[in-house]
Design a protein around this motif. Structure first.
Motif: not given
Length: 317
Positions: A133-135, A165-168, A173-178
């Protein structure tokens, strides 16, 4: 601080693993992909790539005590994603110096790279993971940024838009926090990475301003130049105009101030990994040194009573 040297061993492993996987692609695509990867390796030639692409998993992982094996897998996945977006950007630009044969391979290669990226992440995060979902959100940010670039001038003060433009990149970072059970830190980490990406964009835009004169709207530094010179958005500045803004209007100093403001905000975020802050500061300091160098040159010219001549020349007088 040498941001690459501290992770040399890991980068050697990650780039070698990425090479091995690229060699499994059909030959006509694998050779092209390997050339792109080689240009991006900082341990070989300084790298074409933004270091944050492949170092962010280690920086965030260090902060949340993630297993190094997980950080490595995400770094390799980020290398494939990075190359995918390189290829996509070059295909969109259409003038990146590719031969006609290689240009025909760009989009198919981009799809292959995208598949390798997904395979790396899916190996660690199943389809049911909220990371996907974050992606989806980050891809929307990327698409919006690409559309804005075609429609309006880049805003040097809008750090979210500059980072788009570099958001992906933020997926790791999100995956590691989750994975660490810290979804409460996602918003703060997003802001930290966005501030750093915006600083990187400001730095890149200053470095690339000559190449971007033909299409200045995508360059935030050139937007600032036009503001300082009182030029309307539709008017394209020339090299003399930019130098006038640099030497007479303190354009680079004002750009450095924006980067320093990002750094001050970044340092107030407790979730910010120390290595991410160091990376942002290194860019802000580099811009400040360059701005101070211009100020010193102006003062030297003033002492020699040659500044008026320089400014007259820049003005065409």
């Amino acid at each position: 601080m040498n941001l690459d040297e501290g992770w040399r061993e890991e980068l050697e492993i990650a780039f070698a693993a990425a090479e091995d996987e690229l060699r499994t692609l059909p030959a006509e695509f694998g050779e092209l992909a390997l050339r792109l990867l080689g240009r991006s390796n900082p341990l070989i030639n300084g790298g074409r790539a933004n270091r944050i692409s492949y170092l962010l998993p280690y920086w965030v992982g260090e902060n949340v005590r993630a297993p190094i094996e997980l950080c490595r897998e995400l770094a390799i996945g980020n290398l494939f994603a990075m190359l995918h977006f390189f290829v996509l950007d070059d295909a969109i630009d259409g003038d990146a110096g590719w031969s006609s044969a290689d240009r025909r391979r760009l989009l198919p290669l981009g799809q292959l790279l995208h598949g390798l990226f997904y395979r790396k992440y899916l190996g660690r995060f199943p389809a049911s993971s909220p990371a996907w979902d974050r992606l989806s959100e980050y891809m929307k940010q990327w698409a919006a940024a690409m559309a804005r670039e075609a429609d309006s001038a880049a805003d040097p003060r809008d750090f979210r838009a500059l980072a788009g433009k570099a958001a992906p990149i933020k997926l790791c970072a999100a995956a590691l926090l989750l994975e660490a059970g810290r979804p409460d830190r996602l918003s703060a980490m997003d802001e930290a990475v966005d501030l750093t990406l915006a600083t990187l964009q400001l730095s890149d835009d200053y470095a690339d301003w000559r190449e971007d004169l033909a299409e200045p709207d995508g360059n935030a530094f050139l937007t600032l130049v036009r503001e300082l010179l009182g030029e309307p958005d539709g008017r394209v500045p020339d090299e003399k105009a930019v130098n006038r803004a640099l030497y007479h209007r303190g354009a680079l100093g004002k750009l450095a101030e924006l980067a320093e403001d990002h750094g001050a905000r970044l340092s107030s975020i407790p979730e910010c990994p120390p290595s991410l802050l160091a990376f942002q500061r290194s860019m802000a300091e580099e811009l400040r040194r360059a701005a101070d160098g211009i100020d010193e040159e102006v003062n030297r010219l003033l002492r020699g009573d040659r500044l008026s001549g320089l400014l007259a020349n820049l003005s065409g007088g």
